[in-house]
Design an enzyme around this catalytic site. Structure first.
Site, PDB file in Angstrom:
ATOM      1  N   ASP A 216       0.826  -1.199   0.000  1.00 28.70           N
ATOM      2  CA  ASP A 216       0.000   0.000   0.000  1.00 28.70           C
ATOM      3  C   ASP A 216       0.865   1.256   0.000  1.00 28.70           C
ATOM      4  OD1 ASP A 216      -2.715   1.223   0.404  1.00 28.70           O
ATOM      5  OD2 ASP A 216      -1.773   1.952   2.243  1.00 28.70           O
ATOM      6  N   GLU A 277       1.610  -0.432  -5.031  1.00 31.66           N
ATOM      7  CA  GLU A 277       0.645   0.621  -5.342  1.00 31.66           C
ATOM      8  C   GLU A 277       1.437   1.925  -5.396  1.00 31.66           C
ATOM      9  OE1 GLU A 277      -3.335   2.864  -3.613  1.00 31.66           O
ATOM     10  OE2 GLU A 277      -1.671   2.328  -2.299  1.00 31.66           O
TER      11      GLU A 277
END
Length: 553
Positions: A216, A277
């Site tokens: 993330d 990401e």
């Protein structure tokens, strides 16, 4: 357009060509009946995913968390939040997935922790300059008495990126940085203790048998030295995909972190994978994240955010294959996830909707649902013919649209609250799935509880309803994935074909692939034999907003 041959990168690792299905656990399947999906619910539905034809699942966060940001605020990186079950439930799910030939990728959140993490609680009790505070980004404030934030940075969720603490003696104290919600303090990744902690976390889950990690906010861990003031362009993407130089996105120092993690994963058998990401302004910069000694994949956000335009789509596919190919990595292809408007709605929007803003009852430019679904099915038909790895988001195989009419009182995204209701946020793509057309909560559970309300019209998208419809979106996805696997479309060569300017067309061996992005039909010729069509039609003229796979006599 002259014919141009482009190849996917070579290599036998599973992640180079895999179709990976994203599970948002709280909205997938709820075995406990409390209205929130859980790990036993996932285990109970693995046969449905096996029949769909995917290769791996990626689980959004299920670790211990106060759930201020749906689990992206982690309080304990080595345990399962009771909302989702136990570590034993995770192990059982992992074993059941592996028994079905499905690999498992878990979400890891290294940019920040929850403010309930033991480290941050220790930092609040410790003095400025202490080792406890050095794990996070604490700074003295500006102004005569430190009453002003250390700089002018604005949180992705709205408001200041800084929060002032009250010291142990009750006086106003230092400020800490939080790119996202105030409950999500950023780690200081210049601190070796932070780096060693995450090596240990990686090994904890690798030892349990996971096949990789989705990382993330992978581009946010390092901030520019000195934390200089920065004011983004008003039209800039909040996650950093639209501007070159942002002092808290895409700093060079992040690459050392992922080289280190690459070495950790290399200690384990089975081609364990890292997928980042990373919202970056160009594909050239995005490809730097997947050089041979760094990550294995990174999400292709430029592709995902490309409008329904033939020229733009051809350009981004061509550039993706070129740039990722230069560093020996596969391109990834993705159309939806838990942070963006579902592509069955997004591709038919008639007004701008910046990433993260969402759409709701008062939004301008709402999509036509019929056009949106046709474009969504066509876009997927095109995407799953491309060489590389593809990501699917739960529910897109049902053709789910964005849930736009969620009443204000049910909204839960921090963006909604921090923007005082000016931005709807991401709740609309996170509504629990419909498994059955009848019954409570559409089969999400047996009690009718649901943490976000499900639209009544979703009955027609339920999995059991689509199972029996030959032309349903579910059966389209199954056909695409079956044919993709049989023809090994995740690897090999793509040859661009001359076609109508408003279409995208290429060849994969003897298989021709075309998507019509215009408002008028395109005649394909009498010698075609259709393999798959994104919409049923008769004759050989490809309708508007439709894609097809076919061979020629």
């Amino acid at each position: 357009m002259a014919q141009l041959e482009q190849s996917a990168t070579s290599g036998s690792e599973w992640w180079r060509s895999a179709v990976i299905y994203q599970i948002y656990p709280r909205s997938f399947a709820d075995a406990s009946g409390d209205g929130i999906g859980d790990l036993p619910g996932i285990t109970s539905r693995l046969d449905d995913l096996k029949s769909l034809g995917i290769d791996a699942i990626w689980l959004s966060p299920f670790m211990t968390s106060p759930q201020k940001d749906a689990g992206y605020d982690v309080a304990d990186y080595r345990d399962v939040d009771p909302l989702f079950g136990t570590l034993a439930d995770f192990d059982a799910m992992l074993q059941a997935a592996h028994a079905r030939g499905i690999r498992v990728i878990v979400d890891l959140v290294p940019n920040h922790s929850s403010d309930q993490h033991v480290w941050f609680q220790q930092a609040l009790k410790a003095a400025p300059g202490s080792p406890e505070r050095a794990r996070y980004i604490f700074r003295d404030g500006r102004g005569e008495n430190g009453e002003l934030p250390p700089n002018n940075w604005e949180s992705v969720f709205g408001g200041s990126m800084w929060e002032r603490v009250t010291e142990a003696d009750g006086t106003p104290g230092q400020w800490y940085l939080h790119i996202f919600d105030v409950s999500q303090p950023d780690f200081d990744w210049t601190n070796e203790e932070v780096r060693e902690e995450f090596r240990s976390i990686l090994r904890f889950w690798l030892d349990r048998g996971v096949d990789g990690f989705r990382v993330d906010v992978a581009h946010g861990l390092i901030k520019a030295e000195g934390l200089p003031d920065y004011t983004p362009d008003a039209s800039a993407d909040s996650m950093g995909g639209g501007e070159e130089d942002v002092p808290y996105w895409g700093q060079d120092g992040v690459h050392d972190i992922y080289r280190d993690w690459h070495r950790v994963l290399a200690e384990y058998d089975g081609d364990r994978a890292l997928c980042g990401e990373a919202w970056l302004p160009t594909l050239q910069r995005t490809a730097l994240w997947v050089r041979p000694d760094e990550m294995h994949q990174t999400f292709n956000f430029p592709y995902m955010m490309t409008a329904w335009d033939a020229d733009a789509l051809r350009d981004v596919i061509r550039e993706s294959l070129d740039e990722f190919g230069r560093v020996g990595a596969p391109s990834t292809w993705v159309l939806s996830n838990h942070d963006v408007i579902r592509h069955a709605s997004r591709l038919a929007l008639t007004a701008d909707s910046p990433q993260g803003d969402g759409i709701g009852p008062r939004s301008a430019g709402k999509p036509d649902p019929v056009i949106g679904l046709s474009r969504g099915r066509a876009a997927t038909t095109l995407m799953l013919a491309l060489p590389g790895s593809a990501y699917l988001y739960q529910g897109e195989e049902l053709g789910l649209p964005e849930a736009m009419e969620i009443p204000d009182e049910f909204r839960q995204d921090p963006t909604w609250f921090r923007s005082n209701g000016e931005r709807y946020g991401r709740d609309g793509c996170r509504v629990p799935l419909p498994w059955t057309a009848s019954g409570t909560a559409f089969g999400f559970n047996d009690t009718g509880a649901s943490w976000l309300p499900q639209p009544a019209e979703w009955a027609r998208f339920a999995r059991d309803a689509e199972e029996t419809q030959p032309d349903s979106t579910l059966n389209l996805y199954r056909a695409l994935l079956t044919e993709r696997r049989a023809r090994k479309l995740g690897t090999g060569t793509l040859v661009w074909e001359d076609t109508d300017a408003s279409a995208v067309a290429f060849r994969r061996g003897d298989l021709h692939v075309i998507a019509n992005l215009s408002d008028a039909p395109i005649e394909l010729g009498e010698d075609v034999t259709f393999v798959i069509r994104s919409e049923p039609f008769t004759g050989t003229a490809l309708p508007a907003n439709t894609a097809a796979w076919f061979t020629r006599a």
